[in-house]
Enzyme design. Structure first.
Site, PDB file in Angstrom:
ATOM      1  N   ASP A   1      -6.901  -6.817   3.220  1.00 28.50           N
ATOM      2  CA  ASP A   1      -6.349  -5.456   3.336  1.00 28.50           C
ATOM      3  C   ASP A   1      -6.533  -4.916   4.743  1.00 28.50           C
ATOM      4  O   ASP A   1      -7.665  -4.736   5.205  1.00 28.50           O
ATOM      5  CB  ASP A   1      -7.089  -4.559   2.325  1.00 28.50           C
ATOM      6  CG  ASP A   1      -6.528  -3.142   2.268  1.00 28.50           C
ATOM      7  OD1 ASP A   1      -5.576  -2.824   3.004  1.00 28.50           O
ATOM      8  OD2 ASP A   1      -7.066  -2.354   1.461  1.00 28.50           O
TER       9      ASP A   1
ATOM     10  N   SER B   1       0.827  -1.206   0.000  1.00 25.19           N
ATOM     11  CA  SER B   1       0.000   0.000   0.000  1.00 25.19           C
ATOM     12  C   SER B   1       0.860   1.254   0.000  1.00 25.19           C
ATOM     13  O   SER B   1       1.706   1.439   0.880  1.00 25.19           O
ATOM     14  CB  SER B   1      -0.908   0.015   1.231  1.00 25.19           C
ATOM     15  OG  SER B   1      -1.553   1.270   1.300  1.00 25.19           O
TER      16      SER B   1
ATOM     17  N   MET C   1     -11.797  -6.392   3.744  1.00 20.00           N
ATOM     18  CA  MET C   1     -11.150  -5.447   4.656  1.00 20.00           C
ATOM     19  C   MET C   1     -10.989  -6.132   6.014  1.00 20.00           C
ATOM     20  O   MET C   1     -11.958  -6.658   6.570  1.00 20.00           O
ATOM     21  CB  MET C   1     -12.014  -4.193   4.836  1.00 20.00           C
ATOM     22  CG  MET C   1     -12.096  -3.303   3.616  1.00 20.00           C
ATOM     23  SD  MET C   1     -10.518  -2.589   3.120  1.00 20.00           S
ATOM     24  CE  MET C   1     -10.193  -1.463   4.477  1.00 20.00           C
TER      25      MET C   1
ATOM     26  N   MET D   1     -12.009   3.866  -1.953  1.00 18.86           N
ATOM     27  CA  MET D   1     -12.844   4.021  -0.742  1.00 18.86           C
ATOM     28  C   MET D   1     -13.533   5.372  -0.874  1.00 18.86           C
ATOM     29  O   MET D   1     -13.257   6.316  -0.134  1.00 18.86           O
ATOM     30  CB  MET D   1     -11.983   3.906   0.513  1.00 18.86           C
ATOM     31  CG  MET D   1     -11.539   2.469   0.768  1.00 18.86           C
ATOM     32  SD  MET D   1     -10.308   2.300   2.054  1.00 18.86           S
ATOM     33  CE  MET D   1      -8.838   2.594   1.088  1.00 18.86           C
TER      34      MET D   1
ATOM     35  N   HIS E   1      -7.782   0.818  -5.043  1.00 14.74           N
ATOM     36  CA  HIS E   1      -8.863   0.529  -4.082  1.00 14.74           C
ATOM     37  C   HIS E   1      -9.605   1.837  -3.785  1.00 14.74           C
ATOM     38  O   HIS E   1      -9.085   2.708  -3.102  1.00 14.74           O
ATOM     39  CB  HIS E   1      -8.208  -0.048  -2.808  1.00 14.74           C
ATOM     40  CG  HIS E   1      -9.153  -0.358  -1.703  1.00 14.74           C
ATOM     41  ND1 HIS E   1      -8.722  -0.652  -0.424  1.00 14.74           N
ATOM     42  CD2 HIS E   1     -10.518  -0.429  -1.655  1.00 14.74           C
ATOM     43  CE1 HIS E   1      -9.766  -0.887   0.351  1.00 14.74           C
ATOM     44  NE2 HIS E   1     -10.858  -0.746  -0.360  1.00 14.74           N
TER      45      HIS E   1
ATOM     46  N   MET F   1      -9.135   7.670  -1.007  1.00 15.03           N
ATOM     47  CA  MET F   1     -10.234   8.016  -0.076  1.00 15.03           C
ATOM     48  C   MET F   1     -10.716   9.438  -0.316  1.00 15.03           C
ATOM     49  O   MET F   1      -9.942  10.318  -0.699  1.00 15.03           O
ATOM     50  CB  MET F   1      -9.774   7.883   1.372  1.00 15.03           C
ATOM     51  CG  MET F   1      -9.411   6.472   1.746  1.00 15.03           C
ATOM     52  SD  MET F   1      -9.070   6.314   3.495  1.00 15.03           S
ATOM     53  CE  MET F   1      -7.521   5.410   3.453  1.00 15.03           C
TER      54      MET F   1
ATOM     55  N   ASP G   1      -4.611   3.315  -2.099  1.00 13.51           N
ATOM     56  CA  ASP G   1      -5.788   3.506  -1.250  1.00 13.51           C
ATOM     57  C   ASP G   1      -6.336   4.913  -1.473  1.00 13.51           C
ATOM     58  O   ASP G   1      -5.804   5.890  -0.955  1.00 13.51           O
ATOM     59  CB  ASP G   1      -5.410   3.298   0.218  1.00 13.51           C
ATOM     60  CG  ASP G   1      -5.304   1.821   0.565  1.00 13.51           C
ATOM     61  OD1 ASP G   1      -6.242   1.070   0.246  1.00 13.51           O
ATOM     62  OD2 ASP G   1      -4.277   1.419   1.133  1.00 13.51           O
TER      63      ASP G   1
ATOM     64  N   HIS H   1      -0.598  -1.077  -4.439  1.00 12.02           N
ATOM     65  CA  HIS H   1      -1.977  -0.868  -3.981  1.00 12.02           C
ATOM     66  C   HIS H   1      -2.167   0.615  -3.636  1.00 12.02           C
ATOM     67  O   HIS H   1      -1.471   1.164  -2.788  1.00 12.02           O
ATOM     68  CB  HIS H   1      -2.201  -1.737  -2.740  1.00 12.02           C
ATOM     69  CG  HIS H   1      -3.594  -1.740  -2.203  1.00 12.02           C
ATOM     70  ND1 HIS H   1      -4.573  -2.584  -2.675  1.00 12.02           N
ATOM     71  CD2 HIS H   1      -4.176  -1.013  -1.219  1.00 12.02           C
ATOM     72  CE1 HIS H   1      -5.704  -2.378  -1.998  1.00 12.02           C
ATOM     73  NE2 HIS H   1      -5.488  -1.425  -1.112  1.00 12.02           N
TER      74      HIS H   1
HETATM   75  C1  DX5 Z   1      -7.369   1.308   5.358  1.00 11.76           C
HETATM   76  C2  DX5 Z   1      -6.227   1.049   4.394  1.00 11.76           C
HETATM   77  C3  DX5 Z   1      -5.195   0.126   5.021  1.00 11.76           C
HETATM   78  C4  DX5 Z   1      -3.846   0.197   4.355  1.00 11.76           C
HETATM   79  C5  DX5 Z   1      -2.940  -0.938   4.734  1.00 11.76           C
HETATM   80  O1  DX5 Z   1      -8.242   2.205   4.803  1.00 11.76           O
HETATM   81  O2  DX5 Z   1      -6.733   0.488   3.193  1.00 11.76           O
HETATM   82  O3  DX5 Z   1      -5.723  -1.153   5.029  1.00 11.76           O
HETATM   83  O4  DX5 Z   1      -3.892   0.217   2.999  1.00 11.76           O
HETATM   84  O5  DX5 Z   1      -2.190  -0.500   5.745  1.00 11.76           O
HETATM   85  P1  DX5 Z   1      -1.981  -1.284   7.096  1.00 11.76           P
HETATM   86  O6  DX5 Z   1      -1.504  -2.633   6.711  1.00 11.76           O
HETATM   87  O7  DX5 Z   1      -1.018  -0.473   7.860  1.00 11.76           O
HETATM   88  O8  DX5 Z   1      -3.312  -1.374   7.784  1.00 11.76           O
HETATM   89 ZN    ZN Z   2      -6.704  -0.809   0.412  1.00 12.50          ZN
END
Ligand code: DX5
Ligand code: ZN
Length: 234
Positions: A184, A17, A146, A77, A75, A46, A44, A42
């Site tokens: 994740d 990530s 998740m 979100m 991903h 948001m 993330d 990956h």
């Molecule tokens: C949450 C994120 C996390 C991240 C992974 O919104 O999607 O899951 O990418 O990071 P760690 O492994 O530190 O939770």
């Molecule tokens: Zn993610």
């Protein structure tokens, strides 16, 4: 419109990530990831409405696309992801993952992702039951479970994920479909064998775990041993 070239995914995948990367030098971070032998990255994404945080968006990913040949596992979100599918396609996403909780028309969204030439993933929050997948299993290339609630890196892994994984694997087997199963949140080396045994074949991991070549090799070795049912020594 079709865009993005999807490389064939490996049987076991680490998807580091970039949430934990140095955002001031993302191109370097991607290149150092490639040097570890990792094939996926990956992202993330948001929007502060679905994922309670603001991270990077399509413009950042688009600028970074030429800097990397990694498979971009994006991903989303974000609320109503259908509004941004074309943008993320143009940005160079290879896999676009949407949350079942974030859209009213999940099947339509997944079909559109594939129509654009990307692989389609569906993500479920920890509290969301697997039965929402029932009628979209033929529309997905990956199911993302998740193991923390969306929002932040560094949260504690939720142990309920193991049972959910086993149930998901049984559901997929019964239906005769083989999408990737990605986990994740809060994943570390120690959890790898049990996650793989429970059915995961793709793990989102913190960038730090993969930034050093020896860590990546160790992680891959761990996965290989787990697949063969061997004892893991970390
Ligand atoms: C949450 C994120 C996390 C991240 C992974 O919104 O999607 O899951 O990418 O990071 P760690 O492994 O530190 O939770
Ligand atoms: Zn993610």
């Amino acid at each position: 419109m079709t865009c993005s070239t999807a490389t064939a995914p490996a049987p076991f995948i680490l998807s580091p990530s970039l949430l934990s990367a140095d955002c001031g030098r993302l191109a370097d971070e991607l290149q150092s990831l490639e040097r570890t032998g990792t094939t996926w990255a990956h992202w993330d994404v948001m929007d502060e409405q679905f994922g309670p945080n603001i991270t990077f968006g399509q413009h950042v990913i688009k600028r970074l696309r030429p800097a990397s040949s990694l498979f971009f596992d994006v991903h989303l979100m974000i609320r109503e992801p259908e509004r941004y599918l074309d943008d993320f396609c143009e940005a160079g996403a290879n896999m676009l993952v949407v949350h079942a909780e974030a859209t009213l028309h999940l099947q339509r969204v997944l079909a559109r992702i594939r129509q654009l030439g990307m692989q389609a993933g569906v993500a479920l929050n920890p509290a969301t039951p697997l039965n929402v997948l029932e009628y979209v299993l033929d529309d997905v290339d990956m199911v993302l479970l998740m193991s923390v609630n969306p929002g932040f890196g560094g949260q504690s892994f939720l142990p309920s994920t193991y049972r959910k994984l086993r149930e998901l694997r049984a559901m997929l087997r019964q239906r005769g479909v083989t999408p990737h199963i990605e986990v994740d949140g809060g994943v570390d080396v120690g959890k790898t064998p049990e996650l793989i045994a429970a059915g995961a074949n793709a793990l989102v991991c913190v960038y730090g775990l993969c930034s050093a070549a020896d860590r990546a090799a160790r992680f891959q070795g761990c996965a290989a041993a787990a697949r063969q049912g061997q004892t893991i020594t970390l």
